[in-house]
Design a protein around this motif. Sequence first.
Motif, PDB file in Angstrom:
ATOM      1  N   UNK A   1      39.956 145.598  71.266  1.00 16.22           N
ATOM      2  CA  UNK A   1      39.666 144.172  71.350  1.00 16.22           C
ATOM      3  C   UNK A   1      40.322 143.488  70.176  1.00 16.22           C
ATOM      4  N   UNK A   2      40.567 142.195  70.336  1.00 17.49           N
ATOM      5  CA  UNK A   2      41.180 141.480  69.240  1.00 17.49           C
ATOM      6  C   UNK A   2      41.690 140.121  69.646  1.00 17.49           C
ATOM      7  N   UNK A   3      42.650 139.626  68.866  1.00 20.23           N
ATOM      8  CA  UNK A   3      43.178 138.280  69.013  1.00 20.23           C
ATOM      9  C   UNK A   3      44.698 138.310  69.033  1.00 20.23           C
TER      10      UNK A   3
ATOM     11  N   UNK B   1      30.559 144.392  71.663  1.00 17.88           N
ATOM     12  CA  UNK B   1      30.902 143.456  72.735  1.00 17.88           C
ATOM     13  C   UNK B   1      31.309 142.084  72.211  1.00 17.88           C
ATOM     14  N   UNK B   2      31.719 141.999  70.952  1.00 15.32           N
ATOM     15  CA  UNK B   2      32.139 140.721  70.398  1.00 15.32           C
ATOM     16  C   UNK B   2      33.170 140.922  69.293  1.00 15.32           C
ATOM     17  N   UNK B   3      33.895 139.852  69.028  1.00 17.83           N
ATOM     18  CA  UNK B   3      34.798 139.802  67.889  1.00 17.83           C
ATOM     19  C   UNK B   3      34.793 138.368  67.377  1.00 17.83           C
ATOM     20  N   UNK B   4      34.838 138.211  66.086  1.00 15.16           N
ATOM     21  CA  UNK B   4      34.806 136.906  65.443  1.00 15.16           C
ATOM     22  C   UNK B   4      35.917 136.875  64.407  1.00 15.16           C
ATOM     23  N   UNK B   5      36.637 135.751  64.342  1.00 15.93           N
ATOM     24  CA  UNK B   5      37.747 135.684  63.398  1.00 15.93           C
ATOM     25  C   UNK B   5      37.897 134.274  62.846  1.00 15.93           C
ATOM     26  N   UNK B   6      38.529 134.203  61.681  1.00 15.92           N
ATOM     27  CA  UNK B   6      38.856 132.926  61.053  1.00 15.92           C
ATOM     28  C   UNK B   6      40.368 132.865  60.895  1.00 15.92           C
ATOM     29  N   UNK B   7      40.949 131.740  61.298  1.00 19.88           N
ATOM     30  CA  UNK B   7      42.397 131.555  61.278  1.00 19.88           C
ATOM     31  C   UNK B   7      42.769 130.341  60.440  1.00 19.88           C
ATOM     32  N   UNK B   8      43.940 130.411  59.781  1.00 21.36           N
ATOM     33  CA  UNK B   8      44.525 129.260  59.089  1.00 21.36           C
ATOM     34  C   UNK B   8      45.379 128.501  60.104  1.00 21.36           C
ATOM     35  N   UNK B   9      45.128 127.204  60.201  1.00 25.80           N
ATOM     36  CA  UNK B   9      45.846 126.380  61.189  1.00 25.80           C
ATOM     37  C   UNK B   9      47.077 125.781  60.514  1.00 25.80           C
ATOM     38  N   UNK B  10      48.238 126.375  60.808  1.00 22.10           N
ATOM     39  CA  UNK B  10      49.500 125.942  60.197  1.00 22.10           C
ATOM     40  C   UNK B  10      50.520 125.528  61.253  1.00 22.10           C
ATOM     41  N   UNK B  11      50.071 125.337  62.470  1.00 21.85           N
ATOM     42  CA  UNK B  11      50.919 124.840  63.563  1.00 21.85           C
ATOM     43  C   UNK B  11      50.210 123.641  64.186  1.00 21.85           C
ATOM     44  N   UNK B  12      50.986 122.694  64.677  1.00 17.63           N
ATOM     45  CA  UNK B  12      50.377 121.498  65.265  1.00 17.63           C
ATOM     46  C   UNK B  12      49.664 121.804  66.583  1.00 17.63           C
TER      47      UNK B  12
ATOM     48  N   UNK C   1      44.294 133.639  71.854  1.00 19.56           N
ATOM     49  CA  UNK C   1      43.863 134.475  72.978  1.00 19.56           C
ATOM     50  C   UNK C   1      43.009 135.632  72.478  1.00 19.56           C
ATOM     51  N   UNK C   2      41.840 135.780  73.092  1.00 17.06           N
ATOM     52  CA  UNK C   2      40.964 136.910  72.810  1.00 17.06           C
ATOM     53  C   UNK C   2      41.160 137.924  73.934  1.00 17.06           C
ATOM     54  N   UNK C   3      41.217 139.205  73.578  1.00 17.72           N
ATOM     55  CA  UNK C   3      41.376 140.221  74.620  1.00 17.72           C
ATOM     56  C   UNK C   3      40.397 141.372  74.404  1.00 17.72           C
ATOM     57  N   UNK C   4      39.980 141.957  75.504  1.00 17.78           N
ATOM     58  CA  UNK C   4      39.162 143.173  75.514  1.00 17.78           C
ATOM     59  C   UNK C   4      39.819 144.133  76.494  1.00 17.78           C
ATOM     60  N   UNK C   5      39.847 145.398  76.144  1.00 19.57           N
ATOM     61  CA  UNK C   5      40.352 146.429  77.049  1.00 19.57           C
ATOM     62  C   UNK C   5      39.171 147.327  77.421  1.00 19.57           C
TER      63      UNK C   5
END
Length: 124
Positions: free
Chosen positions: A71-73, A87-98, A103-107
């Motif tokens: 699983x991931x992003x 059954x979960x994933x949580x993430x923090x991202x830096x927004x450097x694009x307008x 996309x979150x995915x699970x296999x």
Amino acid sequence: QTPPDPGSDLQSAMKSTAETHLLLLIIFTGVAGSAEGPCEVTILGSSQKYVRFRGSLSVNCTSTCDGSGGKGWETGLKKDAEERGATWTSATFSVTQWESTLQCYFMDSKGNVITKEITVIAYP
């Protein structure tokens, strides 16, 4: 003594056949329902996130499958942190694009990949 009613034998046979069909339906529905169905993936909140440019965005994603296959992003944004559970994933991202896609995915255990996607839009 009264002779047997020929209609009663027919009614009895029809009732027995109907009960047999109902029993088979219940059995097969139970077997089909117990098989692992397709997983569902959900990103909490709306399908579009608005974030200040160069700000950060925290996102949570859950699934009805255990993600034992992974699983991931997937995104063009920089991931600053990530935590995962079964059954979960949580993430923090830096927004450097307008504008970008996150996309979150699970296999699942059979190798099927299920995804959910949101749009991230930055403002000045």
